[in-house]
Scaffold this motif. Structure first.
Motif, short mmCIF file in Angstrom:
data_model
loop_
_atom_site.label_atom_id
_atom_site.label_comp_id
_atom_site.label_asym_id
_atom_site.label_seq_id
_atom_site.Cartn_x
_atom_site.Cartn_y
_atom_site.Cartn_z
N LYS A 11 9.79 -3.64 -4.80
CA LYS A 11 9.76 -2.42 -4.02
C LYS A 11 8.82 -2.59 -2.82
CE LYS A 11 9.50 2.55 -4.78
NZ LYS A 11 8.79 2.81 -3.51
N GLY A 12 9.19 -2.04 -1.68
CA GLY A 12 8.33 -2.08 -0.50
C GLY A 12 7.35 -0.91 -0.50
N GLY A 13 6.25 -1.08 0.20
CA GLY A 13 5.31 0.02 0.39
C GLY A 13 4.48 0.38 -0.81
N VAL A 14 4.36 -0.53 -1.78
CA VAL A 14 3.55 -0.23 -2.97
C VAL A 14 2.11 -0.73 -2.82
CG1 VAL A 14 5.54 -0.23 -4.53
CG2 VAL A 14 4.23 -2.34 -4.21
N GLY A 15 1.85 -1.46 -1.75
CA GLY A 15 0.49 -1.96 -1.53
C GLY A 15 0.32 -3.46 -1.77
N LYS A 16 1.43 -4.19 -1.87
CA LYS A 16 1.33 -5.65 -2.10
C LYS A 16 0.45 -6.34 -1.05
CE LYS A 16 5.75 -6.39 -1.86
NZ LYS A 16 6.21 -5.00 -1.98
N THR A 17 0.82 -6.13 0.21
CA THR A 17 0.12 -6.86 1.28
C THR A 17 -1.35 -6.45 1.35
OG1 THR A 17 2.18 -7.08 2.49
CG2 THR A 17 0.15 -7.32 3.76
N ASN A 46 2.80 -9.09 7.72
CA ASN A 46 1.68 -8.15 7.86
C ASN A 46 0.34 -8.78 7.51
OD1 ASN A 46 3.42 -6.09 8.63
ND2 ASN A 46 3.75 -5.40 6.54
N MET A 200 -2.87 3.20 -4.66
CA MET A 200 -2.66 4.51 -4.04
C MET A 200 -2.85 5.63 -5.06
SD MET A 200 0.33 3.73 -1.35
CE MET A 200 0.72 2.04 -0.90
N ARG A 228 -6.04 5.95 -3.25
CA ARG A 228 -5.36 6.20 -1.97
C ARG A 228 -6.41 6.69 -0.98
NH1 ARG A 228 -0.07 7.44 -0.65
NH2 ARG A 228 0.53 7.65 -2.82
N ARG A 229 -6.65 5.90 0.06
CA ARG A 229 -7.66 6.24 1.06
C ARG A 229 -7.15 5.90 2.45
NH1 ARG A 229 -9.41 8.41 -2.63
NH2 ARG A 229 -11.42 8.21 -3.69
N ILE A 232 -8.16 2.56 3.99
CA ILE A 232 -7.51 1.31 3.59
C ILE A 232 -6.41 0.96 4.59
CG2 ILE A 232 -6.11 0.20 1.80
CD1 ILE A 232 -7.83 1.64 -0.28
N GLY A 233 -5.63 1.97 4.99
CA GLY A 233 -4.62 1.76 6.02
C GLY A 233 -5.25 1.46 7.38
#
Ligand SMILES: Nc1ncnc2c1ncn2[C@@H]1O[C@H](COP(=O)(O)OP(=O)(O)O)[C@@H](O)[C@H]1O
Ligand SMILES: [Mg+2]
Length: 266
Positions: A11-17, A46, A200, A228-229, A232-233
């Motif tokens: 799944k994309g967008g789960v925080g892997k990178t 990324n 997250m 989730r902060r 972090i992004g």
């Protein structure tokens, strides 16, 4: 033996990178320079954007500078394309450095070009075999799919960390990934699940239920949570790890807990 840890979830967008970057940088900060290699196996590049800058990851390819693409197609050795990144210290963390085997959007072409190749899922394993002794740990950031690039990562790795965001659908996806890992373990017996990593996290009921479900399904293999902060992004966007961006915040503390726990599980 060098720990080779794939950070995977189809799944994309789960925080892997984000996890790959902060575990790699955190490891380099806690254990000192020259011990960590971060392999960017995602064509979105990324992790490379953070380590080497957006122009390197998303701009035109620089002549004479290789990426994972050339390595997988056996046009370059891993040692030819690896770059060393100096990491600035602060009042909490000393100066350090880590190595990166970079990606670029062009890596997306490797998938199709490897299609007809014999042993196409073993290209990364073979490439890392020549250099793995130089490192204490190799962290591989996987793309959001179970294609040839992720297969290369899971066959090269001896460990996998699975980041999971709160929700029910992520748990369904984990079952699928789990069965894929099971299949890979039949050919790569060395592959262990080091942990699922709840990312997250917030104060919602959904986040709490997700954690409870993970504990039921994976017992002791649940790593400390990453909250989730916004910072972090923001750290990603600023081209920094969380330890450099906000060394005193609870996000850095959470990632430090994760890194210490992963180190301890070795
Ligand atoms: N713990 C977190 N808190 C807030 N935002 C996060 C967190 N982890 C990741 N993000 C953001 O969520 C988005 C997806 O994260 P990313 O690490 O790129 O996921 P993946 O690699 O699985 O696609 C990115 O914009 C990232 O900055
Ligand atoms: Mg990613």
């Amino acid at each position: 033996m060098t720990r080779i840890i794939a950070i995977a979830n189809q799944k994309g967008g789960v925080g892997k990178t984000t996890c790959a970057i902060n575990i790699a940088y955190g490891w380099a900060r806690l254990r000192g320079p020259d011990r960590v290699l971060l392999v960017d196996a995602d064509p979105q590049a990324n992790a490379t954007s953070v380590a080497l800058g957006v122009p390197f990851a998303n701009g035109p390819r620089q002549a004479g500078v290789g990426i994972l693409y050339e390595v997988l197609l056996e046009r370059a050795a891993a040692s030819d394309v690896i770059q060393t990144v100096e990491i600035e210290g602060n009042h909490r963390y000393a100066d350090t450095a880590l190595d990166i085997l970079p990606a670029h959007l062009q890596l997306a072409e490797a998938e199709a070009q490897l299609m007809g190749e014999f042993h196409r899922e073993y290209k990364l394993k073979n490439a890392l075999a020549e250099i793995e002794d130089d490192y204490e740990v190799i962290i591989i950031d996987c793309p959001p799919s179970l294609g040839v690039l992720t297969m290369n990562a899971l066959l090269a790795a001896n460990e996998v960390i699975i980041p999971v965001e709160p929700g029910i659908f992520p748990l369904v996806g984990i079952q699928y990934l789990n069965s894929t890992i099971g299949k890979i373990q039949r050919v790569n017996q060395a592959l262990q699940i080091t942990g699922v990593l709840p990312t997250m996290g917030d104060r919602t009921v959904l986040a709490r239920e997700t954690r409870e479900q993970l504990f039921k399904s994976f017992n002791g293999a649940v790593l400390p949570d990453v909250p989730r902060r916004v910072s972090i992004g923001e750290a990603n966007a600023a081209g920094l790890d969380i330890f450099g961006f906000e060394p005193d915040g609870d996000s850095a503390a959470a990632f430090e807990d994760v890194v210490r726990e992963v180190i301890a599980r070795g």
